[in-house]
Write a protein that holds these residues in place. Sequence first.
Motif, short mmCIF file in Angstrom:
data_model
loop_
_atom_site.label_atom_id
_atom_site.label_comp_id
_atom_site.label_asym_id
_atom_site.label_seq_id
_atom_site.Cartn_x
_atom_site.Cartn_y
_atom_site.Cartn_z
N HIS A 180 10.08 5.07 3.21
CA HIS A 180 9.81 6.37 2.99
C HIS A 180 10.03 6.85 1.42
CE1 HIS A 180 9.83 10.79 3.30
NE2 HIS A 180 9.20 10.63 4.45
N LEU A 181 9.25 7.40 0.75
CA LEU A 181 9.27 7.60 -0.55
C LEU A 181 9.26 9.09 -0.86
CD1 LEU A 181 6.24 5.34 -1.77
CD2 LEU A 181 8.89 4.74 -1.78
N GLY A 182 9.80 9.87 0.17
CA GLY A 182 10.04 11.50 -0.13
C GLY A 182 8.65 12.01 -0.14
N SER B 116 5.81 3.67 1.35
CA SER B 116 5.21 2.37 0.87
C SER B 116 5.30 1.24 2.11
CB SER B 116 6.21 1.86 0.01
OG SER B 116 5.90 0.63 -0.34
N VAL B 117 4.14 0.66 2.23
CA VAL B 117 4.28 -0.31 3.42
C VAL B 117 3.84 -1.68 2.89
CG1 VAL B 117 1.63 0.06 4.22
CG2 VAL B 117 2.96 -0.78 5.59
N THR C 184 -1.57 6.87 6.96
CA THR C 184 -0.79 6.12 7.82
C THR C 184 -1.63 5.87 9.03
OG1 THR C 184 1.32 7.09 6.93
CG2 THR C 184 1.30 5.65 9.06
N LEU C 185 -2.29 6.76 9.65
CA LEU C 185 -3.11 6.74 10.91
C LEU C 185 -4.37 5.92 10.33
CD1 LEU C 185 -2.80 10.23 12.42
CD2 LEU C 185 -1.92 8.13 13.33
N ALA C 186 -4.98 5.98 9.48
CA ALA C 186 -6.05 5.26 8.88
C ALA C 186 -5.67 3.69 8.90
CB ALA C 186 -6.49 5.87 7.55
N VAL D 9 0.70 -1.26 0.10
CA VAL D 9 0.07 0.04 -0.02
C VAL D 9 0.70 1.28 0.03
CG1 VAL D 9 -2.02 1.15 1.26
CG2 VAL D 9 -2.00 -1.30 1.36
N ILE D 10 0.35 2.32 -0.55
CA ILE D 10 1.00 3.58 -0.66
C ILE D 10 0.41 4.57 0.42
CG2 ILE D 10 1.89 5.56 -2.08
CD1 ILE D 10 3.53 3.09 -2.73
N LEU D 11 1.10 5.19 1.57
CA LEU D 11 0.36 5.88 2.05
C LEU D 11 0.88 7.17 1.87
CD1 LEU D 11 1.16 3.75 5.25
CD2 LEU D 11 -1.15 3.85 3.82
#
Length: 155
Positions: A127-129, A134-135, A12-14, A4-6
């Motif tokens: 971290h993708l900047g 990405s998780v 991220t919290l969701a 998933v891309i956050l």
Amino acid sequence: MMEVILVNEEATLALGTRLGTACRKEGAIIFLQGALGAGKTTLARGILQALGHQGTVKSPTYTLVEPYLLNQQLIYHFDLYRLTDPRELEFMGIQDYFAPGVIALVEWPERAFDWLPPADLQMSLEHLGSRGRSVRLEAKTERGQHLLHPNYNRN
């Protein structure tokens, strides 16, 4: 496995909220992996908020573990970043923390894999900047499958 891309902190919290809701009744062991600043503690905060926590959530970097009792649910938030020797976990009685029904969120589990029980869900954050994070979520048990897919039939 799911990726998933956050796009921001709210996403991220969701995701944390969804996972916290899914593990509420029977507990889970969740490993959170990723570099400094990848979003591990933000994700843990989302899980804890879903379980009823109202205050701030800091990574327990110096204490190694922060306990929470929320709505009769025991949650332990571990941060093993500063762990110098995994045998330290034996001295703190690490196995006692992983009782049935407990939710354990473990940041930096790779520092002590041999001393930890297996994860139900392993999450790797990157971290993708400016694009966010990405998780990668990987279920390691049937309970982990249920966390990823709440309608998963375990019969």
